[in-house]
Design an enzyme around this catalytic site. Structure first.
Site, mmCIF file in Angstrom:
data_model
loop_
_atom_site.group_PDB
_atom_site.id
_atom_site.type_symbol
_atom_site.label_atom_id
_atom_site.label_comp_id
_atom_site.label_asym_id
_atom_site.label_seq_id
_atom_site.Cartn_x
_atom_site.Cartn_y
_atom_site.Cartn_z
ATOM 1 N N ARG A 82 -19.328 -9.405 26.201
ATOM 2 C CA ARG A 82 -19.617 -8.882 24.839
ATOM 3 C C ARG A 82 -21.037 -9.327 24.501
ATOM 4 O O ARG A 82 -21.937 -8.541 24.061
ATOM 5 C CB ARG A 82 -18.793 -9.713 23.943
ATOM 6 N N ARG A 126 -16.167 -17.324 21.807
ATOM 7 C CA ARG A 126 -14.775 -17.333 22.067
ATOM 8 C C ARG A 126 -14.417 -16.368 22.942
ATOM 9 O O ARG A 126 -14.798 -15.209 23.112
ATOM 10 C CB ARG A 126 -14.561 -16.860 20.563
ATOM 11 N N GLY A 168 -6.307 -6.215 19.215
ATOM 12 C CA GLY A 168 -6.089 -6.467 20.599
ATOM 13 C C GLY A 168 -4.789 -7.401 20.792
ATOM 14 O O GLY A 168 -3.956 -7.032 21.903
ATOM 15 N N ALA A 187 -3.708 -18.595 9.682
ATOM 16 C CA ALA A 187 -3.746 -20.148 9.504
ATOM 17 C C ALA A 187 -3.217 -20.642 8.525
ATOM 18 O O ALA A 187 -2.288 -21.598 8.404
ATOM 19 C CB ALA A 187 -5.133 -20.435 9.800
ATOM 20 N N HIS A 210 -18.546 -10.447 14.319
ATOM 21 C CA HIS A 210 -17.253 -10.361 14.445
ATOM 22 C C HIS A 210 -16.542 -11.593 14.127
ATOM 23 O O HIS A 210 -15.447 -11.629 13.575
ATOM 24 C CB HIS A 210 -16.909 -9.884 15.847
ATOM 25 N N GLU A 250 -7.625 -9.160 29.128
ATOM 26 C CA GLU A 250 -8.883 -8.851 28.290
ATOM 27 C C GLU A 250 -10.083 -9.433 29.173
ATOM 28 O O GLU A 250 -9.698 -10.564 29.717
ATOM 29 C CB GLU A 250 -8.773 -9.241 26.983
ATOM 30 N N HIS A 292 -19.697 -8.093 17.758
ATOM 31 C CA HIS A 292 -18.747 -7.211 18.760
ATOM 32 C C HIS A 292 -19.795 -5.935 19.000
ATOM 33 O O HIS A 292 -20.438 -5.621 18.242
ATOM 34 C CB HIS A 292 -17.825 -6.568 17.833
ATOM 35 N N GLY A 296 -4.337 -15.860 5.352
ATOM 36 C CA GLY A 296 -4.219 -15.430 6.752
ATOM 37 C C GLY A 296 -3.399 -16.068 7.477
ATOM 38 O O GLY A 296 -2.394 -17.024 7.062
#
Ligand SMILES: Cc1cc2nc3c(=O)[nH]c(=O)nc-3n(C[C@H](O)[C@H](O)[C@H](O)COP(=O)(O)OP(=O)(O)OC[C@H]3O[C@@H](n4cnc5c(N)ncnc54)[C@H](O)[C@@H]3O)c2cc1C
Length: 535
Positions: A293, A389, A66, A34, A354, A131, A247, A32
């Site tokens: 959220r 987060r 996003g 990272a 999520h 956001e 989410h 990924g």
């Protein structure tokens, strides 16, 4: 805790005389953002091996929609990004880590651009969006709502152009190899060479999230939390596992993938309605559909219970039809496959797991508690996210910590001389079990159990019920030695689920994403309490 885990230190039998060996200066587990960022941060004179469970592009990073947060506009300040992150994370963020990530972030984003990532622009400038929880427009996005795809395209291309980096796809990491408490590499498996012992001077775990331990999730199939179970078995400290972000709106159509339905749809005016078509969010929060959220997720769950229905709906029928279809083309296309016109029909949704805030404890440079082992990205708990987060801060964490862990591992590897000798590590073969297990049945039962008892809302009774089921299943699944990834994943999922349930039971308060219906308030006494596990 160890009495609950009858599993041996290693999942499978191995012996150095029987397995092939491979030597690398730095081993990275996970492809990924990272992992690939870490690979690029290693000095080019050192050899890097990246191993990844499936294809190089199968990761949460590639699915990110996003965008990535960073202070890129003169109207914005580091101080404000710092303050927004601390506010979202409650008292559990580490302020020094937050400052470091938001400060280093913009340069890291510019580096992605140098490597070819094309962010959406407006009049020649990066088009920044805003956001939830951000006080400024600071989220850079690409291909509209496919930011991860574009960033990973650029980063993968760059990695593939570097001679010192080798990538082994479809290679499952089973366990870290440890000797006298130090990490010496990993035991991996692929269908080409079977089990292989990889000896590395330094190892970086960047294996991502754990959404797949829940029945409903936005995460791809690879996100079964292997890295956390692997690190736990190797003796690394894990922390804050009770904090899983759900989410609120994930598409819920039998047979479809659980696609995330972006928050922007509510930002643009979609209503959340129950099976009777009634708008219900105002019953729970004055901010209605635009509440944070965790509030929207727990309200949806309550409304599903009240209306005795497995989902709620997003309703856009009061908005201009042609505009809706143009504004959300991806969602329109997905729903159309199931005969739904998003401008007219209600979209069935429910929350889904999520993002994992908890993980392997790492210091500011990505060092874990096991010498020779580093961590970066979603598999870690760095102190950036605390109990919740802030949107779009996770891709940022992946590049900042990927870079730090890569540089740290590189410097440490430089100090170690080459030594092409295998250590005398081994694990015995156990007698096979008489009855073959139906692994998919146990896996599905576990995912449903975690969703029901350790999901969006929790209480002591449900958590204790979950603990007993997991203990029972573990008592026979963890005693087996399997010979393919479906068994190993299940063993990792059981180990990790037990730790999440234990952490959620111990935190008898509601904080951030951890909602205890039997302790609905925050407890000031637990303000800076981290729940940690060490095998
Ligand atoms: C649908 C969706 C949308 C999102 N949108 C955003 C967003 O807009 N902005 C944002 O900041 N964040 C977003 N996130 C979160 C963000 O994508 C992740 O937190 C971040 O990408 C994690 O990066 P990572 O490199 O740590 O892990 P991943 O990208 O998940 O990579 C983990 C890698 O490890 C490999 N791996 C796992 N187990 C093993 C094993 N046993 N052996 C070998 N390899 C293994 C996997 O195959 C994968 O290659 C989103 C997540 C999802 C699911």
């Amino acid at each position: 805790m160890s009495d609950l885990f009858p599993a041996a230190r290693y999942l499978v039998p191995f012996h150095p005389k029987e397995e092939p060996h491979f030597f690398a200066d730095v081993l990275i587990i996970g492809s990924g953002l990272a992992g690939l960022r870490a690979a690029m941060a290693v000095d080019p004179s050192l050899s890097v091996l990246v191993v990844t469970k499936r294809g190089i592009s199968e990761s949460n990073s590639s699915q990110a929609q996003g965008g990535i947060a960073g202070v890129l506009s003169p109207q914005d300040t580091i101080e404000e990004h710092y303050a927004d992150t601390l506010t979202a994370g409650g008292s559990l963020c580490d302020p020094e880590v937050v400052r470091r990530v938001v400060t280093d972030g913009p340069d890291e984003i510019r580096r992605l651009i140098e490597w070819g990532a094309q962010f959406d622009t407006d009049d020649g400038e990066i088009d920044l969006t805003r956001e939830g929880g951000h006080s400024h427009r600071r989220v850079a996005h690409a291909l509209g709502d496919a930011t991860g795809k574009e960033i990973m395209r650029a980063v993968t291309q760059r990695v593939q152009s570097l001679d010192n980096i080798d990538v082994w796809e479809h290679t499952f990491t089973l366990d870290l190899l440890t000797d006298e408490g130090e990490c010496r590499g990993a035991l991996v498996w692929n269908s080409r060479h079977g089990k292989t012992l990889i000896w590395a001077k330094q190892t970086i775990l960047a294996s991502g999230g754990l959404g797949q331990i829940y029945r409903e999730t936005t995460n791809p199939d690879v996100a079964t939390g292997d890295g956390l179970a692997i690190a736990y078995r190797a003796g690394a400290e894990l922390q804050d596992l009770e904090f899983v972000q759900f989410h609120p709106t994930v598409l819920y159509i039998a047979g479809s993938s659980r696609s995330l339905i972006t928050e922007a749809i509510r930002g643009e005016g979609a209503y959340l309605v129950d099976r009777n078509g009634r708008r219900f969010m105002t019953d729970y929060d004055p901010r209605a559909e635009l509440a944070p959220r965790d509030v929207v997720s727990s309200s949806i769950v309550k409304q599903m219970e009240r209306s005795r229905h497995p989902n709620v709906y997003l309703d856009l029928s009061h908005l201009d039809g042609p505009w809706v279809r143009t504004r959300f083309p991806g969602i329109a296309e997905t729903c159309a496959k199931f005969g739904l016109d998003i401008a007219k029909d209600r979209i069935p949704v429910r929350p889904g797991a999520h993002y994992a805030m908890g993980g392997i404890s790492v210091d500011a440079d990505g060092r874990t508690s096991v010498p020779g082992l580093w961590g970066a990205g979603e598999v870690t708990s760095s102190g950036l996210h605390g109990a919740n987060r802030l949107a779009s801060n996770s891709l940022l964490e992946a590049i900042v910590y990927g870079s730090a862990a890569g540089q740290g591992a590189s410097a440490a590897a430089h100090k170690i001389d080459d030594d092409y000798r295998a250590l005398p590590l081994s694990n015995p073969t156990l007698p096979p079990q008489d009855d073959p297990l139906d692994l998919w049945d146990i896996r599905n039962s576990l995912k449903s159990l975690m969703w029901r008892d350790a999901g969006v809302t929790r209480d002591a009774y449900a958590l204790s019920d979950a603990a007993s089921h997991i203990q029972l299943w573990s008592s026979y699944v963890l005693r087996n030695q399997f010979d393919d990834p479906s068994g190993w994943e299940l063993q990792n999922m059981l180990c990790l689920s037990r730790l999440i349930v234990e952490a959620a039971s111990r935190r008898n308060e509601t904080r951030g994403c951890h909602v205890r219906t039997d302790h609905p308030e925050m407890d000031p006494q637990q303000e800076d309490r981290h729940i940690t596990f060490l095998r």
